[in-house]
Structure formats: structure tokens, C-alpha cells
Design an enzyme around this catalytic site. Structure first.
Site, PDB file in Angstrom:
ATOM      1  N   VAL A  12       0.894  -1.156  -0.034  1.00 40.37           N
ATOM      2  CA  VAL A  12       0.048  -0.047  -0.023  1.00 40.37           C
ATOM      3  C   VAL A  12       1.040   1.344   0.010  1.00 40.37           C
ATOM      4  O   VAL A  12       0.641   2.412  -0.680  1.00 40.37           O
ATOM      5  CB  VAL A  12      -0.934  -0.069   1.142  1.00 40.37           C
ATOM      6  N   ASP A  31      10.889   3.326   5.528  1.00 40.76           N
ATOM      7  CA  ASP A  31      10.524   2.103   5.805  1.00 40.76           C
ATOM      8  C   ASP A  31      11.627   1.768   6.958  1.00 40.76           C
ATOM      9  O   ASP A  31      12.601   2.357   6.980  1.00 40.76           O
ATOM     10  CB  ASP A  31      10.710   1.121   4.785  1.00 40.76           C
ATOM     11  N   ARG A 155      -6.438  -3.214  -5.286  1.00 42.33           N
ATOM     12  CA  ARG A 155      -6.266  -4.784  -5.396  1.00 42.33           C
ATOM     13  C   ARG A 155      -4.736  -4.990  -5.757  1.00 42.33           C
ATOM     14  O   ARG A 155      -4.246  -4.399  -6.539  1.00 42.33           O
ATOM     15  CB  ARG A 155      -7.033  -5.292  -6.614  1.00 42.33           C
ATOM     16  N   GLU A 156      -4.217  -6.177  -5.199  1.00 41.31           N
ATOM     17  CA  GLU A 156      -2.941  -6.642  -5.624  1.00 41.31           C
ATOM     18  C   GLU A 156      -3.019  -6.801  -7.017  1.00 41.31           C
ATOM     19  O   GLU A 156      -4.029  -7.440  -7.590  1.00 41.31           O
ATOM     20  CB  GLU A 156      -2.457  -7.873  -4.866  1.00 41.31           C
ATOM     21  N   PHE A 250     -16.778  -9.978  -9.323  1.00 39.29           N
ATOM     22  CA  PHE A 250     -16.733 -10.770  -8.083  1.00 39.29           C
ATOM     23  C   PHE A 250     -18.140 -11.932  -8.156  1.00 39.29           C
ATOM     24  O   PHE A 250     -18.663 -12.169  -6.960  1.00 39.29           O
ATOM     25  CB  PHE A 250     -17.002  -9.953  -6.910  1.00 39.29           C
ATOM     26  N   CYS A 261      -6.422  -9.460   2.766  1.00 36.27           N
ATOM     27  CA  CYS A 261      -7.443  -8.425   3.191  1.00 36.27           C
ATOM     28  C   CYS A 261      -8.575  -9.072   3.379  1.00 36.27           C
ATOM     29  O   CYS A 261      -8.962  -8.873   4.445  1.00 36.27           O
ATOM     30  CB  CYS A 261      -7.587  -7.655   1.928  1.00 36.27           C
ATOM     31  N   LYS A 322      -4.528 -15.586  -5.754  1.00 36.48           N
ATOM     32  CA  LYS A 322      -5.218 -15.166  -7.143  1.00 36.48           C
ATOM     33  C   LYS A 322      -4.191 -15.141  -8.321  1.00 36.48           C
ATOM     34  O   LYS A 322      -2.884 -15.226  -7.796  1.00 36.48           O
ATOM     35  CB  LYS A 322      -6.088 -13.974  -7.015  1.00 36.48           C
TER      36      LYS A 322
HETATM   37  C1  UGA Z   1      -9.011  -6.579  -2.024  1.00 36.00           C
HETATM   38  C2  UGA Z   1     -10.229  -5.599  -2.616  1.00 36.00           C
HETATM   39  O1  UGA Z   1     -10.726  -6.067  -3.980  1.00 36.00           O
HETATM   40  C3  UGA Z   1      -9.474  -4.233  -2.758  1.00 36.00           C
HETATM   41  O2  UGA Z   1     -10.496  -3.429  -3.094  1.00 36.00           O
HETATM   42  C4  UGA Z   1      -9.059  -3.822  -1.483  1.00 36.00           C
HETATM   43  O3  UGA Z   1      -8.437  -2.479  -1.283  1.00 36.00           O
HETATM   44  C5  UGA Z   1      -8.078  -4.937  -0.883  1.00 36.00           C
HETATM   45  O4  UGA Z   1      -8.704  -6.172  -0.703  1.00 36.00           O
HETATM   46  C6  UGA Z   1      -7.486  -4.607   0.305  1.00 36.00           C
HETATM   47  O5  UGA Z   1      -8.073  -4.478   1.391  1.00 36.00           O
HETATM   48  O6  UGA Z   1      -6.422  -3.908   0.498  1.00 36.00           O
HETATM   49  P1  UGA Z   1      -7.055  -8.088  -3.079  1.00 36.00           P
HETATM   50  O7  UGA Z   1      -7.115  -8.653  -1.735  1.00 36.00           O
HETATM   51  O8  UGA Z   1      -5.893  -7.671  -3.725  1.00 36.00           O
HETATM   52  O9  UGA Z   1      -8.021  -6.939  -3.089  1.00 36.00           O
HETATM   53  O10 UGA Z   1      -7.679  -9.133  -4.007  1.00 36.00           O
HETATM   54  P2  UGA Z   1      -9.269  -9.147  -4.685  1.00 36.00           P
HETATM   55  O11 UGA Z   1      -8.882  -9.183  -6.123  1.00 36.00           O
HETATM   56  O12 UGA Z   1     -10.067  -8.753  -4.297  1.00 36.00           O
HETATM   57  O13 UGA Z   1      -9.448 -10.775  -4.467  1.00 36.00           O
HETATM   58  C7  UGA Z   1      -9.824 -11.493  -3.318  1.00 36.00           C
HETATM   59  C8  UGA Z   1      -9.967 -12.786  -3.156  1.00 36.00           C
HETATM   60  O14 UGA Z   1     -11.224 -13.213  -3.807  1.00 36.00           O
HETATM   61  C9  UGA Z   1      -8.970 -13.907  -3.944  1.00 36.00           C
HETATM   62  O15 UGA Z   1      -8.659 -14.974  -3.263  1.00 36.00           O
HETATM   63  C10 UGA Z   1      -9.669 -14.045  -5.316  1.00 36.00           C
HETATM   64  O16 UGA Z   1      -9.436 -15.197  -5.883  1.00 36.00           O
HETATM   65  C11 UGA Z   1     -11.285 -13.993  -5.005  1.00 36.00           C
HETATM   66  N1  UGA Z   1     -12.249 -13.788  -5.797  1.00 36.00           N
HETATM   67  C12 UGA Z   1     -12.387 -12.756  -6.430  1.00 36.00           C
HETATM   68  C13 UGA Z   1     -13.171 -14.990  -6.067  1.00 36.00           C
HETATM   69  O17 UGA Z   1     -12.974 -16.076  -5.697  1.00 36.00           O
HETATM   70  N2  UGA Z   1     -13.873 -14.744  -7.054  1.00 36.00           N
HETATM   71  C14 UGA Z   1     -14.326 -13.581  -7.650  1.00 36.00           C
HETATM   72  O18 UGA Z   1     -15.132 -13.056  -8.393  1.00 36.00           O
HETATM   73  C15 UGA Z   1     -13.447 -12.431  -7.270  1.00 36.00           C
END
Ligand code: UGA
Length: 430
Positions: A12, A31, A155-156, A250, A261, A322
Site C-alpha cells: 500500500v 521504511d 487490489r494486488e 466478483f 485483506c 489469485k
Molecule cells: C481486495 C479488494 O478487492 C480491494 O478493493 C481492497 O483494497 C483490498 O482487498 C484491500 O483491502 O487492501 P485483493 O485482496 O488484492 O483486493 O484481491 P481481490 O482481487 O479482491 O481478490 C480477493 C480474493 O477473492 C482472491 O482470493 C480471489 O481469488 C477471490 N475472488 C475474487 C473470487 O473467488 N471470485 C471473484 O469473483 C473475485
């Protein structure tokens, strides 16, 4: 253009620092890890993030971005101080604010009058006030130092794009003039700005992540129902997603959500609800359903292997939580691989980005390619949706495996094509 300090150069902090420098601000990022700071000043990026190396190089070359060791070194000139330090999950599920507290105590005496301390890390409701309290305990004048909450929605893998093309910027602050100053930092980002009170800003972050986690758990439950009634969840998601009130994002079923997260933030929100004596059974169901989804994938693997995984050679594709990240924190893939190993499976896993030492599971062997992981296996399990798995040559794959049997927990492979070629294919919800 403003002078900005960013405390914590993790995913972040680094994204925030590089993007703010790109927007024209003068940024000093601090850091505690001297080695990391030295490498960053040479333009070496410790995380896998699209577009970030280019922005860091641009910032270093323009002189608008530099990295220093220690928070207090970054502070003296700063008009804005972003706190981007970790808030890990404590034993009781609550977010652990000890890093935040340590940093605030360290910087308090160095803050210049008129500066604003901004909580960027995900912090529980009430944290803006906590930071205010710590600052005054340390003798900083609350009339002179502003405090605001400005949660991130990055998102990462796509954090640079999510920052520069933000869906919205949320600023939580009791003082309207301070809120305007913080908002102006984002003048180069064309996004709606939501100015609100600190508690609401903090809640926006948690509620957003919890809602996205709910969407995923909901779709996983629908997928399980699809299996029972002979429907295809991909078709169902398509038909649902055209409704703008639902949207396409999603709705992808899988092995359950993971990462640094969603699991942490849903647990922390549950903890907040319990402390506030506010019932939230829906969220508890989302959390429980997610773990059950991981376990359901293990049961599917066992069933495909004929009732027992003991001694079965299993090839695993994907270890990160992911695709397009090298992060394995709280990865469903790692949990599932651990369970398969416990049940006696012999596993060779391939992941395009997870570092060789990132997953420490006794008995796990790593392969250098997808085909190598598939060599001689009685079962292939796809756990992360990397694109290269979609495009693998099915003839080469059939030649590599011992038994043409596949569990595709991400629904990334061509189920129809594989079945036609004699594969026993099992996906999620189809
Ligand atoms: C998530 C949020 O999307 C961000 O908006 C937020 O800022 C971030 O957390 C945070 O709090 O810092 P991130 O953890 O990088 O981002 O990943 P996502 O892309 O949201 O995916 C999270 C998990 O959900 C992964 O395991 C992914 O595989 C899963 N996922 C996502 C599903 O199983 N199905 C989907 O349709 C989408």
C-alpha cells in the site's frame, strides 16, 4: 504540489508513494528495513505489481520520490503524513494496531504545525480518534495537527491502476478545511470524492471488503446448488451480471476467497460487531461458508481420487491467492495443498510467480513448469486462475499425466473440450 511523507513502503505504501509522486507531489517514503530502502532507491521493487517499477523509476529520476530509513527522518518537511504500516490480525480477530501506535509515538514530536496525519492502512472504526489520542498523549497540539482517514481500495496486481483511476476517494475527517486539503492531493485523479466523518470512512472500507466477500461466498453457494440441480454457474453468473444492480464483477466461483485483506477484514468487522453487541450472522455465514468452500475442494479431490488421496501423485497448478500476484498470504491454494498433503497425497506444484521459499509445507515439491507438475500424476488440481493454464496444449497435457483426471477449482479450463478428449473433468458449479 505538496510535501508528503509515506510511512511504510509495503504494497500500500509503495503504491501510494509512487502514485502521489507521479501526480506531482514531493514524496519521502520511509521504511524500517534498511536493505529494502537501499534497493528501492536503486529502483528495485520487492513486490510483483504492474506498472509500479516504471512509476518508482520515474519518481526517483525526477527527484520527486525518495526512500529513507525510519519514520522520523521522513517527517520534518511533510504537510501530509500517510500511515501505511501493517495492521495484522490479532489472536481475537481484531486488527492489531501496535505498529500504528509505535509509528505515531515516534513521529509526534517531529510533526510540523498544520500537518495532517492520514490513516491509509485498514484500521478499525475508531482508529482516527485513537491516532488523535496518541498524538495528544505525546504532546502534539491537536489544534495544529489534523488527523484523517483515507482508506485504500487497491487490489494486488492492479494497485497502480486502482490508485490512478480510482472508483472513488474517501476522506473521513471532522474538520472540513482539512478534508478539503487531503482531497486536493488527489486533484490529478478523476474520481468522485466522498467526504465524511472518520467513523463512516473507516466503515466504508470494511463494509466494501465484506460486501465483496459476501458476493463471492454467495456465488460459491449458488455454484454448489448448481451442481446439485444440474445448472452451470458460469451461465447463471452471465445471466445475473447483465442486471446493473448486480454487475459482473466478483461473481466468479472458486475455492473461496483469500489474500491479506478479505479474511482479515471480515474477521475484524465481525469482531467490531461483537464488541458493539450488534449481531451480524450474515457476515459470520460468509466467513464460515468460505472455509467450507476450501474444504469442499479437498473433498472433491478425494472423491476424484477414488475415495482416498493416500499415495496418490497430485499435480497442483497455482499457489498464490489469485493470479497476477506473487502473494501466498492466506491463499486458499496453500490451505488446500496442506490438507491434501495431510491426507497422504504426493504433491508437485507449479506457480509462475510464488517464490520458491514462499510456501513452507513439509513434503511439497515444486515444479518449474505446468507440464512438469502434471508429469505422471493421477490427478491434476488447478488452484489459481493463471492465464497460462487456460492456453496449455491439451495433447501435451494428456501425454504428461498418468490418468486424465482434473479438478479445476477456478473454472479456467475448457470443460467441454477436455471431456471430449476423454478427461474426467470436475469444475465448480458446472
Ligand atoms: C481486495 C479488494 O478487492 C480491494 O478493493 C481492497 O483494497 C483490498 O482487498 C484491500 O483491502 O487492501 P485483493 O485482496 O488484492 O483486493 O484481491 P481481490 O482481487 O479482491 O481478490 C480477493 C480474493 O477473492 C482472491 O482470493 C480471489 O481469488 C477471490 N475472488 C475474487 C473470487 O473467488 N471470485 C471473484 O469473483 C473475485
Amino acid at each position: 504540489m505538496s510535501d508528503v511523507a509515506v510511512i511504510g513502503a509495503g504494497y500500500v505504501g509503495l503504491t501510494t508513494a509512487a502514485c502521489l509522486a507521479h501526480l506531482g507531489h514531493r514524496v519521502v517514503a520511509a521504511d524500517i528495513d534498511a536493505d529494502r530502502v537501499e534497493r528501492l532507491n536503486r529502483g528495485e521493487i520487492p513486490i510483483h505489481e504492474d506498472g509500479l517499477p516504471e512509476l518508482v523509476t520515474e519518481g526517483l529520476e525526477s527527484g520527486r520520490l525518495r526512500f529513507v530509513v525510519g519514520a522520523s527522518v521522513a517527517i520534518p518537511d511533510a504537510e501530509f503524513v500517510f500511515l501505511c504500516v501493517p495492521t495484522p490480525q490479532g489472536d481475537d480477530g481484531a486488527a492489531d494496531l501496535s505498529f500504528v501506535e509505535r509509528v505515531v509515538r515516534e513521529i509526534a514530536e517531529h510533526l510540523r504545525p498544520g500537518s495532517v496525519v492520514i490513516n491509509k492502512s485498514t484500521m478499525p472504526v475508531g482508529s482516527t480518534r485513537t491516532v488523535q489520542r496518541i498524538l495528544s498523549e505525546e504532546g502534539a497540539s491537536i489544534d495544529e495537527i489534523g488527523v484523517a482517514s483515507n482508506p485504500e481500495f487497491l487490489r494486488e496486481g492492479t494497485s497502480v491502476r486502482d490508485f490512478l483511476q480510482a472508483s472513488r476517494v474517501v476522506v473521513g475527517c471532522d474538520n472540513p478545511a482539512t478534508a478539503v486539503r487531503v482531497s486536493e492531493l488527489y486533484a490529478g485523479v478523476r474520481a468522485p470524492i466522498v467526504v465524511t466523518d472518520p467513523a463512516s470512512a473507516e466503515m466504508i472500507k470494511y463494509a466494501s471488503n465484506a460486501f465483496l466477500a459476501t458476493k463471492i461466498s454467495f456465488m460459491n453457494a449458488v455454484a454448489n446448488l448448481c451442481e446439485a440441480v444440474g445448472a452451470d454457474v458460469n451461465e447463471v453468473a452471465l445471466g445475473m451480471g447483465y442486471d446493473p444492480r448486480i454487475g459482473f464483477e466478483f461473481l466468479q466461483p472458486g475455492p473461496g476467497y483469500g489474500g491479506s485483506c478479505f479474511p482479515k477484514d471480515t474477521a475484524a468487522l465481525m469482531h467490531t460487531a461483537r464488541r458493539a453487541e450488534a449481531d451480524f450472522p450474515l457476515l459470520q455465514g460468509v466467513i464460515d461458508g468460505n472455509r467450507e468452500q476450501h474444504d469442499r475442494m479437498v473433498a472433491k479431490a478425494r472423491r476424484l481420487a477414488g475415495g482416498s488421496l493416500a499415495g496418490v501423485d497430485v499435480g497442483v497448478w497455482g499457489l498464490t491467492f489469485k493470479a497476477n500476484t506473487d502473494d501466498v498470504r492466506d491463499s486458499p491454494a496453500v490451505y488446500i495443498v496442506g490438507r491434501l498433503l495431510e491426507e497422504g497425497a504426493i504433491i508437485r506444484a507449479y506457480d509462475p510467480a510464488a517464490r520458491p521459499d514462499a510456501v513452507d509445507l513439509p513434503g511439497l515439491t515444486r515444479a518449474d513448469s505446468a507440464l512438469e507438475a502434471a508429469k505422471g500424476v493421477g490427478l491434476l488440481v488447478v488452484l489459481t486462475e493463471w492465464d497460462e493454464f487456460r492456453w496449455i496444449d491439451h495433447t501435451d497435457l494428456a501425454d504428461a499425466v498418468l490418468v486424465k483426471r482434473i479438478l479445476d477449482t477456478r473454472n479456467v479450463l475448457d470443460a467441454v473440450g477436455l471431456r471430449r478428449r476423454g478427461w474426467e473433468y470436475e469444475g465448480v458449479g458446472r
